[in-house]
Design a protein around this motif. Structure first.
Motif, PDB file in Angstrom:
ATOM      1  N   SER A  55       0.599  -1.517   0.063  1.00  6.61           N
ATOM      2  CA  SER A  55      -0.141   0.059  -0.225  1.00  6.61           C
ATOM      3  C   SER A  55       0.711   1.453  -0.146  1.00  6.61           C
ATOM      4  CB  SER A  55      -0.721   0.184   0.934  1.00  6.61           C
ATOM      5  OG  SER A  55      -0.087  -0.416   2.549  1.00  6.61           O
ATOM      6  N   GLY A  56       2.293   0.943   0.250  1.00  7.87           N
ATOM      7  CA  GLY A  56       3.235   2.530   0.091  1.00  7.87           C
ATOM      8  C   GLY A  56       3.123   3.076   1.555  1.00  7.87           C
ATOM      9  N   PRO A  57       3.511   4.542   1.614  1.00 15.49           N
ATOM     10  CA  PRO A  57       3.468   4.775   2.925  1.00 15.49           C
ATOM     11  C   PRO A  57       2.473   5.977   3.128  1.00 15.49           C
ATOM     12  CG  PRO A  57       4.211   7.091   0.837  1.00 15.49           C
ATOM     13  CD  PRO A  57       3.444   5.225   0.536  1.00 15.49           C
ATOM     14  N   ASN A  58       2.276   5.886   4.609  1.00 15.67           N
ATOM     15  CA  ASN A  58       1.439   6.154   5.452  1.00 15.67           C
ATOM     16  C   ASN A  58       2.022   7.392   6.359  1.00 15.67           C
ATOM     17  OD1 ASN A  58       1.168   4.080   7.843  1.00 15.67           O
ATOM     18  ND2 ASN A  58       1.327   3.224   5.785  1.00 15.67           N
ATOM     19  N   TYR A  59       1.370   8.068   6.891  1.00 17.23           N
ATOM     20  CA  TYR A  59       1.960   9.462   8.011  1.00 17.23           C
ATOM     21  C   TYR A  59       1.367   9.603   9.332  1.00 17.23           C
ATOM     22  CZ  TYR A  59       5.229  10.128   4.293  1.00 17.23           C
ATOM     23  OH  TYR A  59       6.649   9.752   3.056  1.00 17.23           O
ATOM     24  N   VAL A  60       0.984   9.490  10.310  1.00 21.71           N
ATOM     25  CA  VAL A  60       0.573  10.656  11.415  1.00 21.71           C
ATOM     26  C   VAL A  60       0.191  11.514  10.633  1.00 21.71           C
ATOM     27  CG1 VAL A  60       2.868  11.243  12.629  1.00 21.71           C
ATOM     28  CG2 VAL A  60      -0.291  10.607  14.090  1.00 21.71           C
ATOM     29  N   ASP A  61      -1.016  12.253  11.260  1.00 23.23           N
ATOM     30  CA  ASP A  61      -1.879  13.633  10.603  1.00 23.23           C
ATOM     31  C   ASP A  61      -0.018  14.761  10.732  1.00 23.23           C
ATOM     32  OD1 ASP A  61      -4.680  13.189  11.320  1.00 23.23           O
ATOM     33  OD2 ASP A  61      -3.882  12.541   9.509  1.00 23.23           O
ATOM     34  N   SER A  62       0.450  14.777  12.520  1.00 25.80           N
ATOM     35  CA  SER A  62       1.002  15.685  12.417  1.00 25.80           C
ATOM     36  C   SER A  62       2.071  16.062  11.944  1.00 25.80           C
ATOM     37  CB  SER A  62       1.438  15.673  14.429  1.00 25.80           C
ATOM     38  OG  SER A  62       2.159  14.228  13.887  1.00 25.80           O
ATOM     39  N   VAL A  63       2.991  15.262  10.951  1.00 29.43           N
ATOM     40  CA  VAL A  63       4.114  14.580   9.741  1.00 29.43           C
ATOM     41  C   VAL A  63       3.749  15.116   8.622  1.00 29.43           C
ATOM     42  CG1 VAL A  63       5.030  14.058  12.133  1.00 29.43           C
ATOM     43  CG2 VAL A  63       3.967  12.497  10.051  1.00 29.43           C
ATOM     44  N   LYS A  64       2.930  14.897   8.078  1.00 26.11           N
ATOM     45  CA  LYS A  64       2.208  14.561   6.528  1.00 26.11           C
ATOM     46  C   LYS A  64       2.862  16.481   6.585  1.00 26.11           C
ATOM     47  CE  LYS A  64      -1.568  11.886   6.588  1.00 26.11           C
ATOM     48  NZ  LYS A  64      -2.748  11.429   7.049  1.00 26.11           N
ATOM     49  N   GLY A  65       3.874  15.812   4.997  1.00 28.45           N
ATOM     50  CA  GLY A  65       3.503  17.108   4.816  1.00 28.45           C
ATOM     51  C   GLY A  65       5.412  17.335   5.046  1.00 28.45           C
ATOM     52  N   ARG A  66       5.500  16.611   5.607  1.00 31.36           N
ATOM     53  CA  ARG A  66       7.149  17.952   6.513  1.00 31.36           C
ATOM     54  C   ARG A  66       8.373  15.893   6.130  1.00 31.36           C
ATOM     55  NH1 ARG A  66       7.583  19.184  11.472  1.00 31.36           N
ATOM     56  NH2 ARG A  66       6.109  18.081  12.494  1.00 31.36           N
ATOM     57  N   PHE A  67       7.648  15.266   6.891  1.00 24.95           N
ATOM     58  CA  PHE A  67       8.164  13.911   7.018  1.00 24.95           C
ATOM     59  C   PHE A  67       8.007  13.266   5.829  1.00 24.95           C
ATOM     60  CE2 PHE A  67       8.606  13.347  11.777  1.00 24.95           C
ATOM     61  CZ  PHE A  67       9.214  14.484  11.996  1.00 24.95           C
ATOM     62  N   THR A  68       9.214  11.995   5.451  1.00 30.12           N
ATOM     63  CA  THR A  68       8.978  11.729   3.773  1.00 30.12           C
ATOM     64  C   THR A  68       9.775  10.250   4.807  1.00 30.12           C
ATOM     65  OG1 THR A  68       8.735  13.226   2.634  1.00 30.12           O
ATOM     66  CG2 THR A  68       9.775  11.204   1.506  1.00 30.12           C
ATOM     67  N   ILE A  69       8.975   8.628   3.970  1.00 31.74           N
ATOM     68  CA  ILE A  69       9.694   7.537   4.570  1.00 31.74           C
ATOM     69  C   ILE A  69       9.852   7.007   2.939  1.00 31.74           C
ATOM     70  CG2 ILE A  69       7.207   6.391   4.630  1.00 31.74           C
ATOM     71  CD1 ILE A  69       8.980   4.884   6.557  1.00 31.74           C
ATOM     72  N   PHE A  70      10.972   6.584   3.302  1.00 32.93           N
ATOM     73  CA  PHE A  70      11.721   5.438   1.748  1.00 32.93           C
ATOM     74  C   PHE A  70      12.250   4.713   1.960  1.00 32.93           C
ATOM     75  CE2 PHE A  70      14.962   8.157   0.699  1.00 32.93           C
ATOM     76  CZ  PHE A  70      15.108   9.233   1.668  1.00 32.93           C
ATOM     77  N   GLY A  71      12.784   4.278   1.307  1.00 33.33           N
ATOM     78  CA  GLY A  71      13.774   3.006   1.577  1.00 33.33           C
ATOM     79  C   GLY A  71      14.013   2.112   0.307  1.00 33.33           C
ATOM     80  N   GLU A  72      15.080   0.711   0.478  1.00 30.59           N
ATOM     81  CA  GLU A  72      15.112  -0.096  -0.020  1.00 30.59           C
ATOM     82  C   GLU A  72      15.167  -1.460   0.401  1.00 30.59           C
ATOM     83  OE1 GLU A  72      18.383   0.923  -3.356  1.00 30.59           O
ATOM     84  OE2 GLU A  72      18.726   2.261  -1.595  1.00 30.59           O
ATOM     85  N   ASN A  73      14.106  -2.044  -0.276  1.00 31.58           N
ATOM     86  CA  ASN A  73      13.965  -3.797   0.431  1.00 31.58           C
ATOM     87  C   ASN A  73      15.288  -3.936   0.276  1.00 31.58           C
ATOM     88  OD1 ASN A  73      11.055  -2.588   1.822  1.00 31.58           O
ATOM     89  ND2 ASN A  73      10.302  -3.735   0.851  1.00 31.58           N
TER      90      ASN A  73
END
Length: 117
Positions: A55-73
């Motif tokens: 389903s991809g990335p998801n964020y708590v409301d307080s960090v949306k637009g500021r934090f980005t999660i990404f990576g290489e499995n």
């Protein structure tokens, strides 16, 4: 045995940025989700961001637009890019990795992020 190690924490002024890293090693495959949690002094640990293979990335409301999660499995390596940091983001940040049909998971020891006003 699987080991998870976070790095990249530190002291930053409000408005600044940090990139946290999470690396897993050991007998781990078929990564399902990678999540970043944080725990501020006197507060419960909370989920900040998650990266689900389907389903991809998801964020708590307080960090949306500021934090980005990404990576290489494939490399067992993930990141949390944190921009526009606020003092309320101060916490120990933990990485959790879940894998396999048995839904095994492992935690790192955490990395401290301190945001000064």
């Amino acid at each position: 045995q699987v080991h998870v190690v976070e790095s990249g924490g530190g002291l930053v002024q409000a408005g600044g940025s940090l990139r946290l890293s999470c690396e897993a090693s050991g007998n781990i495959d078929n990564i399902l989700t990678t999540r970043w949690f944080r725990q501020a002094p006197g507060k419960q640990r909370e989920l900040v961001a998650g990266l689900d293979t389907v389903s991809g990335p998801n964020y708590v409301d307080s960090v949306k637009g500021r934090f980005t999660i990404f990576g290489e499995n494939a490399k067992n390596l993930w990141y949390l890019q944190m921009n526009s940091l606020k003092p309320e983001d101060t916490a120990v940040y933990y990485c959790n990795v879940r894998w396999g049909l048995r839904l095994s998971d492992a935690w790192g020891q955490g990395t401290l992020v301190t945001v000064s006003a």
